[in-house]
Design a protein around this motif. Structure first.
Motif, PDB file in Angstrom:
ATOM      1  N   ILE A  75       0.825  -1.219   0.000  1.00  0.00           N
ATOM      2  CA  ILE A  75       0.000   0.000   0.000  1.00  0.00           C
ATOM      3  C   ILE A  75       0.854   1.263   0.000  1.00  0.00           C
ATOM      4  O   ILE A  75       0.609   2.189  -0.761  1.00  0.00           O
ATOM      5  CB  ILE A  75      -0.990   0.005   1.181  1.00  0.00           C
ATOM      6  N   GLU A  76       1.860   1.307   0.847  1.00  0.00           N
ATOM      7  CA  GLU A  76       2.716   2.500   0.889  1.00  0.00           C
ATOM      8  C   GLU A  76       3.389   2.721  -0.461  1.00  0.00           C
ATOM      9  O   GLU A  76       3.409   3.837  -0.980  1.00  0.00           O
ATOM     10  CB  GLU A  76       3.775   2.389   1.988  1.00  0.00           C
ATOM     11  N   LYS A  77       3.919   1.654  -1.036  1.00  0.00           N
ATOM     12  CA  LYS A  77       4.574   1.779  -2.335  1.00  0.00           C
ATOM     13  C   LYS A  77       3.574   2.214  -3.408  1.00  0.00           C
ATOM     14  O   LYS A  77       3.895   3.028  -4.269  1.00  0.00           O
ATOM     15  CB  LYS A  77       5.234   0.458  -2.732  1.00  0.00           C
ATOM     16  N   ALA A  78       2.344   1.698  -3.342  1.00  0.00           N
ATOM     17  CA  ALA A  78       1.320   2.065  -4.321  1.00  0.00           C
ATOM     18  C   ALA A  78       1.053   3.568  -4.293  1.00  0.00           C
ATOM     19  O   ALA A  78       0.973   4.219  -5.340  1.00  0.00           O
ATOM     20  CB  ALA A  78       0.025   1.297  -4.038  1.00  0.00           C
ATOM     21  N   ILE A  79       0.953   4.118  -3.096  1.00  0.00           N
ATOM     22  CA  ILE A  79       0.668   5.549  -2.938  1.00  0.00           C
ATOM     23  C   ILE A  79       1.843   6.386  -3.425  1.00  0.00           C
ATOM     24  O   ILE A  79       1.683   7.326  -4.199  1.00  0.00           O
ATOM     25  CB  ILE A  79       0.329   5.867  -1.466  1.00  0.00           C
ATOM     26  N   ARG A  80       3.033   6.038  -2.968  1.00  0.00           N
ATOM     27  CA  ARG A  80       4.221   6.811  -3.352  1.00  0.00           C
ATOM     28  C   ARG A  80       4.518   6.689  -4.845  1.00  0.00           C
ATOM     29  O   ARG A  80       4.894   7.662  -5.499  1.00  0.00           O
ATOM     30  CB  ARG A  80       5.426   6.371  -2.521  1.00  0.00           C
ATOM     31  N   LEU A  81       4.338   5.503  -5.390  1.00  0.00           N
ATOM     32  CA  LEU A  81       4.548   5.264  -6.820  1.00  0.00           C
ATOM     33  C   LEU A  81       3.618   6.130  -7.655  1.00  0.00           C
ATOM     34  O   LEU A  81       4.019   6.713  -8.661  1.00  0.00           O
ATOM     35  CB  LEU A  81       4.308   3.775  -7.111  1.00  0.00           C
ATOM     36  N   TRP A  82       2.363   6.232  -7.233  1.00  0.00           N
ATOM     37  CA  TRP A  82       1.400   7.031  -7.987  1.00  0.00           C
ATOM     38  C   TRP A  82       1.792   8.499  -7.993  1.00  0.00           C
ATOM     39  O   TRP A  82       1.642   9.193  -8.993  1.00  0.00           O
ATOM     40  CB  TRP A  82      -0.011   6.858  -7.423  1.00  0.00           C
ATOM     41  N   ILE A  90      11.146   8.975  -1.142  1.00  0.00           N
ATOM     42  CA  ILE A  90      10.310   8.959   0.067  1.00  0.00           C
ATOM     43  C   ILE A  90      10.113  10.383   0.573  1.00  0.00           C
ATOM     44  O   ILE A  90       9.001  10.778   0.923  1.00  0.00           O
ATOM     45  CB  ILE A  90      10.895   8.030   1.140  1.00  0.00           C
ATOM     46  N   LYS A  91      11.181  11.158   0.574  1.00  0.00           N
ATOM     47  CA  LYS A  91      11.098  12.533   1.068  1.00  0.00           C
ATOM     48  C   LYS A  91      10.126  13.369   0.231  1.00  0.00           C
ATOM     49  O   LYS A  91       9.285  14.088   0.766  1.00  0.00           O
ATOM     50  CB  LYS A  91      12.482  13.170   1.064  1.00  0.00           C
ATOM     51  N   LYS A  92      10.220  13.255  -1.086  1.00  0.00           N
ATOM     52  CA  LYS A  92       9.379  14.074  -1.969  1.00  0.00           C
ATOM     53  C   LYS A  92       7.925  13.614  -2.021  1.00  0.00           C
ATOM     54  O   LYS A  92       7.053  14.382  -2.412  1.00  0.00           O
ATOM     55  CB  LYS A  92       9.966  14.093  -3.382  1.00  0.00           C
ATOM     56  N   TYR A  96       2.227  13.818   0.224  1.00  0.00           N
ATOM     57  CA  TYR A  96       1.171  13.140  -0.520  1.00  0.00           C
ATOM     58  C   TYR A  96       0.756  11.864   0.204  1.00  0.00           C
ATOM     59  O   TYR A  96      -0.437  11.596   0.380  1.00  0.00           O
ATOM     60  CB  TYR A  96       1.677  12.826  -1.929  1.00  0.00           C
ATOM     61  N   PHE A  97       1.743  11.083   0.623  1.00  0.00           N
ATOM     62  CA  PHE A  97       1.475   9.843   1.344  1.00  0.00           C
ATOM     63  C   PHE A  97       0.622  10.118   2.589  1.00  0.00           C
ATOM     64  O   PHE A  97      -0.357   9.416   2.851  1.00  0.00           O
ATOM     65  CB  PHE A  97       2.797   9.166   1.731  1.00  0.00           C
TER      66      PHE A  97
END
Length: 106
Positions: A75-82, A90-92, A96-97
């Motif tokens: 889930i975390e990767k899905a949000i950050r990837l989008w 991760i910082k940028k 959004y996350f």
């Protein structure tokens, strides 16, 4: 996915922000990436730029991108990837996350 839609466009299928359009604010590059992935899987299906205005097709493209770059459905990767693309920072993507997670926790 619904939380991302809420953050991206407040659920509006006709939202526009530069080259990003639709409920998920999809770019032309993402459409091309989806089509490349479909081609590599020997699928005849392709998306057009106008498909970005379809909530259903936008969700399909989201799922395709996740299959390609996040096959474990983290889930975390899905949000950050989008938000940040396949080489996200991760910082940028932190703000959004956090926005998406606030909506998910409601």
């Amino acid at each position: 996915m619904q939380a991302i839609i809420q953050v991206e466009s407040n659920g509006r299928h006709d939202a526009k922000n530069g080259h990003q359009v639709g409920c998920m604010q999809i770019t032309p590059i993402l459409v091309a990436d989806c089509n490349e992935f479909l081609k590599s899987r020997k699928s005849k299906k392709r998306y057009t730029l106008s498909d970005r205005y379809s909530i259903e097709k936008s969700k399909e493209m989201f799922v395709l991108i996740q299959k390609r770059y996040n096959p474990t459905n983290n889930i975390e990767k899905a949000i950050r990837l989008w938000n940040g693309g396949c080489n996200y920072s991760i910082k940028k993507t932190q703000r959004y996350f956090e926005k998406v997670m606030r909506i998910l926790r409601k």
